[in-house]
Design a protein around this motif. Structure first.
Motif, PDB file in Angstrom:
ATOM      1  N   ARG A 159      16.327  49.187  -9.715  1.00  0.00           N
ATOM      2  CA  ARG A 159      17.198  49.978 -10.203  1.00  0.00           C
ATOM      3  C   ARG A 159      18.844  49.357  -9.329  1.00  0.00           C
ATOM      4  N   ILE A 160      18.014  48.943  -8.023  1.00  0.00           N
ATOM      5  CA  ILE A 160      19.241  47.868  -7.384  1.00  0.00           C
ATOM      6  C   ILE A 160      19.826  46.125  -7.202  1.00  0.00           C
ATOM      7  N   ALA A 161      21.015  46.036  -7.241  1.00  0.00           N
ATOM      8  CA  ALA A 161      20.756  44.304  -6.939  1.00  0.00           C
ATOM      9  C   ALA A 161      21.953  44.221  -5.912  1.00  0.00           C
ATOM     10  N   PRO A 162      22.211  42.816  -5.553  1.00  0.00           N
ATOM     11  CA  PRO A 162      23.503  42.797  -4.662  1.00  0.00           C
ATOM     12  C   PRO A 162      23.921  42.424  -5.191  1.00  0.00           C
ATOM     13  N   GLY A 163      25.724  42.285  -4.408  1.00  0.00           N
ATOM     14  CA  GLY A 163      26.776  42.850  -5.275  1.00  0.00           C
ATOM     15  C   GLY A 163      27.931  42.057  -4.178  1.00  0.00           C
ATOM     16  N   PHE A 164      29.462  41.671  -4.327  1.00  0.00           N
ATOM     17  CA  PHE A 164      30.760  41.640  -3.714  1.00  0.00           C
ATOM     18  C   PHE A 164      31.243  42.604  -4.260  1.00  0.00           C
ATOM     19  N   ALA A 165      32.312  43.412  -3.138  1.00  0.00           N
ATOM     20  CA  ALA A 165      33.869  44.096  -3.757  1.00  0.00           C
ATOM     21  C   ALA A 165      34.570  43.815  -2.249  1.00  0.00           C
ATOM     22  N   LEU A 166      35.598  44.155  -2.583  1.00  0.00           N
ATOM     23  CA  LEU A 166      36.572  43.752  -2.240  1.00  0.00           C
ATOM     24  C   LEU A 166      36.881  45.276  -1.213  1.00  0.00           C
ATOM     25  N   HIS A 167      36.469  45.722   0.271  1.00  0.00           N
ATOM     26  CA  HIS A 167      36.096  45.944   1.138  1.00  0.00           C
ATOM     27  C   HIS A 167      37.849  47.691   0.991  1.00  0.00           C
ATOM     28  N   THR A 168      38.704  47.178   0.495  1.00  0.00           N
ATOM     29  CA  THR A 168      39.779  48.125   0.348  1.00  0.00           C
ATOM     30  C   THR A 168      39.452  49.293  -0.997  1.00  0.00           C
ATOM     31  N   ASP A 169      38.310  48.629  -1.648  1.00  0.00           N
ATOM     32  CA  ASP A 169      37.776  49.662  -3.105  1.00  0.00           C
ATOM     33  C   ASP A 169      36.819  50.668  -2.219  1.00  0.00           C
ATOM     34  N   PHE A 170      37.018  51.091  -1.142  1.00  0.00           N
ATOM     35  CA  PHE A 170      35.789  52.458  -0.524  1.00  0.00           C
ATOM     36  C   PHE A 170      36.450  52.908   0.147  1.00  0.00           C
ATOM     37  N   PRO A 171      36.292  54.177   0.427  1.00  0.00           N
ATOM     38  CA  PRO A 171      36.914  54.580   1.237  1.00  0.00           C
ATOM     39  C   PRO A 171      36.733  54.043   2.977  1.00  0.00           C
ATOM     40  N   GLY A 172      37.727  54.345   3.565  1.00  0.00           N
ATOM     41  CA  GLY A 172      37.804  53.881   5.261  1.00  0.00           C
ATOM     42  C   GLY A 172      37.787  52.306   4.718  1.00  0.00           C
ATOM     43  N   ALA A 173      38.483  52.090   4.419  1.00  0.00           N
ATOM     44  CA  ALA A 173      38.484  50.661   4.432  1.00  0.00           C
ATOM     45  C   ALA A 173      38.524  49.986   6.422  1.00  0.00           C
ATOM     46  N   GLU A 174      39.774  50.277   6.596  1.00  0.00           N
ATOM     47  CA  GLU A 174      39.420  50.179   7.819  1.00  0.00           C
ATOM     48  C   GLU A 174      37.765  50.193   8.719  1.00  0.00           C
ATOM     49  N   ASP A 175      37.641  51.195   8.434  1.00  0.00           N
ATOM     50  CA  ASP A 175      35.804  51.620   9.414  1.00  0.00           C
ATOM     51  C   ASP A 175      35.489  50.058   8.927  1.00  0.00           C
ATOM     52  N   LEU A 176      35.377  50.079   7.687  1.00  0.00           N
ATOM     53  CA  LEU A 176      34.850  49.260   7.694  1.00  0.00           C
ATOM     54  C   LEU A 176      34.894  47.621   7.810  1.00  0.00           C
ATOM     55  N   ALA A 177      35.939  46.980   7.291  1.00  0.00           N
ATOM     56  CA  ALA A 177      36.351  46.132   8.124  1.00  0.00           C
ATOM     57  C   ALA A 177      35.994  45.929   9.827  1.00  0.00           C
ATOM     58  N   ARG A 178      36.663  47.214  10.858  1.00  0.00           N
ATOM     59  CA  ARG A 178      36.012  46.969  11.645  1.00  0.00           C
ATOM     60  C   ARG A 178      34.769  47.267  12.296  1.00  0.00           C
ATOM     61  N   ARG A 179      34.249  47.450  11.790  1.00  0.00           N
ATOM     62  CA  ARG A 179      32.670  47.463  12.114  1.00  0.00           C
ATOM     63  C   ARG A 179      31.627  46.126  11.538  1.00  0.00           C
ATOM     64  N   LEU A 180      32.368  45.412  10.679  1.00  0.00           N
ATOM     65  CA  LEU A 180      32.436  44.110  10.340  1.00  0.00           C
ATOM     66  C   LEU A 180      31.071  43.418  11.095  1.00  0.00           C
ATOM     67  N   PRO A 181      31.557  42.999  12.572  1.00  0.00           N
ATOM     68  CA  PRO A 181      31.374  42.218  13.377  1.00  0.00           C
ATOM     69  C   PRO A 181      29.642  43.089  13.644  1.00  0.00           C
ATOM     70  N   GLU A 182      29.603  42.977  14.017  1.00  0.00           N
ATOM     71  CA  GLU A 182      28.620  43.544  14.588  1.00  0.00           C
ATOM     72  C   GLU A 182      27.933  43.787  13.474  1.00  0.00           C
ATOM     73  N   ILE A 183      27.897  43.009  12.320  1.00  0.00           N
ATOM     74  CA  ILE A 183      26.613  42.553  11.416  1.00  0.00           C
ATOM     75  C   ILE A 183      26.675  40.580  12.144  1.00  0.00           C
TER      76      ILE A 183
END
Length: 831
Positions: free
Chosen positions: A174-198
């Protein structure tokens, strides 16, 4: 990304009403990270990729990506890749993904595939049933820019995300990969800030460029039953270098104990938080080893700034109080808004020149009360600003006239730490991190405070040393004389070098004193020992020599009196001294030695140099030892070299070697006196091992020709004053100095009148000497020295010396063996 840790995941938006709640660690998954270059070859292969695909890094780097990755549409010729089945591509943003790698992709793609892992390779731990098939979720991002990266691929093991959804425990797909704007989720700035860790390790600029593209194309998400979307959020817990170091240490411990090496992913209860603390302590120890290697203040400042960039921060600006920069005393009082702070260093990882013009090193400025910097320097505590807002950035930038520093600081994390010593703030450091980097936290605040405490200590040591060195240098310079390069019948050059290891102050000195009869006294001395006590004794002895030389004492008698003085000053007062009187008219040196190394005389006739054979005598301060003097004939052009033993003496070497080198270098022809001094210094100072002070006095004995000297004797008759004026006028006309006849006659009239009036019985003698100046000396047998008086309107006497003082270039009086001598000089007219 190797693995995640369990933390709460922000709730997803758009989840269906019937969706089951997701576990707390959903979205925090182990990731494989792969980068493909423009040639379609793998340029980065993470440890997560090794575990997922069963191919090691050394084997993967440089291979064609289509041979390793199940990425449909993003790479050409996918059919040539590894075996896979039940593959269903999933496009999160739309069509147009079928172009080749060389053609350039405009959109990301994602999908899912089952891979058959070749036998003999590592199977992910999630495959608990021992199967050699891996269920892979993947995301592929096209990259554009100046770098070699062309495709970023993220992949994860879907088995790790399976969970029972039925009563019998059957696993549900029941799982599939996808894409979404990071601003669609709470803590958008935190997501953007942690992205370099990937991303793999790369420069800040490349990382920022790739992050911006990923955010624009869509943040990677997991879609559950097409309803719930959860952002992929790896969580390292500690820095990756800490985790690698922990693994190395565990492997070393296992090898030492004979146990099998631990597998990656097996923590064995290792406390990574403890490892993070330990790494910070290691960082502080490393910084401590890099700073304070020198007592030079400028070098120490540079060491402090470079020690924290780039490991702890991306920008480090160091500010010090004005008194610290100047090497003055300890700054008093609490800083205020009027305190001037000098920017003494700036280190950064940005492109060259970005900061230099906006915040140049060397600028001094105060800071107003509303800034974090003022809070830090007044409280003496670190100030943490997680992110510099636009409002704070504007407030800080307002302090910089005609320069907008907001682009440099806005959005960055800032930590201001005080540089303190003995509870006084000497300065502070401004630490800034790039917006893409994790912001400073409370642990960083503690680390920064400890770092600043150690830096403040070494800076204070350097400041104290600089202050003491300045005091010593000022004291030494005040005690050393400023000898004119030309005196009657001779040219003089000097050098003083402080001991290389014992500071800038010592007991070596040299001097020259003008004597009656156009003679010059030359003296070099060396007080035994170093430091302030030796310098103080040197100052006393030098003053005593000047005073006794002005009395025109014979050299041996002068040393006798100096020895008596040293004994009265204290038992520890010991010094060597060489005293010489040069008579340029007679062409003679009169010398006496008190335990000093002999001088070198270089003959002008043949360039031969020799050590003058003088009675050595005992050092000054020994007492009870006689001193003897000798006379040496010299010719015009001869050179006399007098120095202290620091120039010729070296530990482990016979002093005769140094004296021989001195004779050889002194005989070397030179264009000037300064060049001759430099030749001697180079010859003897480059041997190494010198630890003592050096004083060097070099004199060229030019002599005075008989035609440049005229002498007369006058009976004690007031009428002889007129005769004195006449002979002076006639002699000056003969020498071509008629322009000086008027003032010379007036001055001679005053001086001869006083001599005739006060002489007791011996005739008055007068001598004119033509050299660099016109020197006139008048001697009589009266021992009382005349003094300059203030004559009133009705006084009949007291104006003579006032006239002499007004018209003469220089004048003076001194006692002689027979009485006294009054002399004056007139400047020769320009030819």
């Amino acid at each position: 990304m190797d693995r995640g840790t369990e933390r709460d995941t922000p709730p997803s938006r758009g989840a269906g009403s019937g969706a089951a709640p997701e576990p707390a660690d959903t979205g925090r998954i182990p990731l494989a990270v792969v980068v493909v270059d423009r040639a379609g070859l793998v340029s980065h292969w993470s440890s997560g990729a090794r575990r997922l695909f069963g191919v090691g890094k050394d084997e993967a780097i440089g291979r064609h990506a289509i041979d390793l990755l199940p990425v449909s549409g993003a790479l050409p010729d996918i059919d040539d890749g590894p075996p896979h089945e039940e593959y269903t591509p999933y496009d999160g943003l739309g069509p147009g993904l079928g172009t080749s790698l060389d053609g350039g992709l405009g959109y990301p793609s994602a999908g899912r595939a089952r891979l058959t892992v070749p036998s003999g390779t590592e199977v992910p731990p999630a495959d608990a049933c021992g199967r050699n098939r891996v269920d892979v979720l993947w995301w592929a991002y096209p990259l554009v820019g100046p770098g070699s990266e062309r495709l970023l691929v993220l992949a994860a093991d879907a088995e790790a995300l399976h969970r029972p959804d039925t009563g019998d425990g059957t696993l549900v797909e029941r799982i599939a990969p996808g894409f979404a704007l990071h601003t669609d989720f709470p803590g958008a700035e935190d997501l953007a800030r942690r992205l370099p860790e990937i991303l793999p390790s790369m420069s800040v600029g490349d990382s920022a460029r790739i992050v911006s593209q990923v955010l624009e194309l869509g943040y990677p998400v997991l879609e559950f039953s097409q309803n719930d979307r959860v952002p992929v959020t790896p969580d390292w817990g500690v820095a990756r270098r800490v985790e690698r170091r922990v693994r190395r240490e565990r492997a070393a411990r296992a090898a030492a104990s004979g146990r099998p090496l631990p597998k990656e992913g097996d923590d064995e209860g290792e406390d990574l938080e403890y490892a993070a603390v330990r790494e910070r302590l290691e960082f502080l120890n490393e910084v401590s080893g890099k700073i304070g290697t020198s007592l030079d203040l400028a070098r120490t400042i540079g060491e402090v700034s470079r020690a924290v960039v780039p490991r702890f921060t991306d920008v480090a600006g160091t500010y010090l109080r004005e008194q610290v920069v100047a090497g003055e005393g300890f700054p008093d009082g609490v800083p205020d808004t009027r305190t001037m702070w000098h920017r003494v260093a700036l280190e950064h990882t940005d492109e060259p020149g970005r900061w230099d013009d906006v915040v140049p090193v060397g600028e001094a400025m105060p800071f107003p009360a509303h800034t974090p910097f003022f809070q830090c320097m007044t409280s003496g505590e670190p100030v943490l600003v997680p992110r510099i807002s636009e409002q704070l950035g504007h407030a800080i930038a307002s302090q910089f006239d005609k320069r907008d520093i907001r682009p440099l600081i806005t959005g960055r994390s800032m930590l201001v730490v005080p540089l303190k010593a003995r509870h006084v703030v000497l300065g502070f450091m401004i630490l800034l991190r790039h917006p893409e980097r994790v912001e400073f936290n409370d642990m960083d605040r503690v680390t920064g405070a400890e770092l600043a405490a150690r830096a403040g200590l070494v800076l204070d040591n350097a400041r104290m040393y600089t202050h003491q060195e300045n005091v010593a240098e000022t004291l030494q310079d005040s005690m050393l004389p400023h000898i004119p390069p030309r005196m009657a019948g001779c040219d003089i050059a000097t050098r003083y070098l402080p001991g290389t290891l014992l500071g800038r102050i010592g007991g070596d000195w040299f001097d020259s004193v003008k004597l009656p009869g156009a003679r010059t006294a030359l003296v070099v001395g060396d007080v035994m020992g170093h430091g302030l006590n030796s310098a103080a004794m040197m100052g006393q002895l030098r003053t005593a020599v000047q005073t006794m030389a002005a009395l025109d004492l014979p050299p041996a008698q002068l040393l006798r009196n100096l020895d008596d003085l040293a004994q009265r000053l204290g038992e520890t007062y010991l010094a060597t001294c060489l005293y010489a009187v040069y008579d340029p008219i007679a062409g003679e040196l009169h010398l006496a030695n008190a335990g000093h190394i002999p001088p070198v005389l270089v003959r002008a006739v043949d360039g031969r140099s020799e050590l003058l054979d003088l009675p050595t005598g005992a050092p000054i301060g020994v007492g009870g030892v006689p001193f003897e003097s000798v006379r040496v004939r010299v010719a015009p052009g001869d050179r006399l070299v007098m120095c202290t033993d620091g120039l010729v003496e070296m530990r482990g070497e016979d002093i005769g070697v140094g004296l021989a080198t001195l004779c050889e270098s002194a005989a070397h022809p030179a264009a000037s006196m300064d060049d001759a001094c430099d030749t001697i210094i180079r010859a003897l100072n480059t041997r190494g091992g010198r630890k003592d002070d050096v004083a060097l006095l070099l004199t060229r004995l030019n002599g005075i020709e008989p035609d440049d000297v005229a002498e007369w004797t006058f009976p004690l008759d007031p009428a002889q004053v007129g005769r004195a004026r006449a002979v002076v006028r006639e002699q000056l006309h003969d020498w071509g100095l008629a322009l000086l006849a008027g003032p010379a006659e007036l001055l001679v009239s005053e001086v001869v009148t006083n001599a005739v009036r006060h002489s007791h019985g011996r005739p008055v003698t007068m001598r004119l000497v033509r050299g660099d100046t016109l020197l006139c000396e008048v001697d009589d047998d009266d021992h009382e020295l005349p003094t300059l008086l203030s004559a009133g309107p009705d006084d009949e006497a007291g104006r003579g010396l006032r006239v002499v003082s007004t018209l003469a270039r220089e004048w003076g009086t001194s006692r002689t063996a027979a009485g006294k001598s009054v002399w004056f000089e007139l400047t020769l007219p320009r030819r």
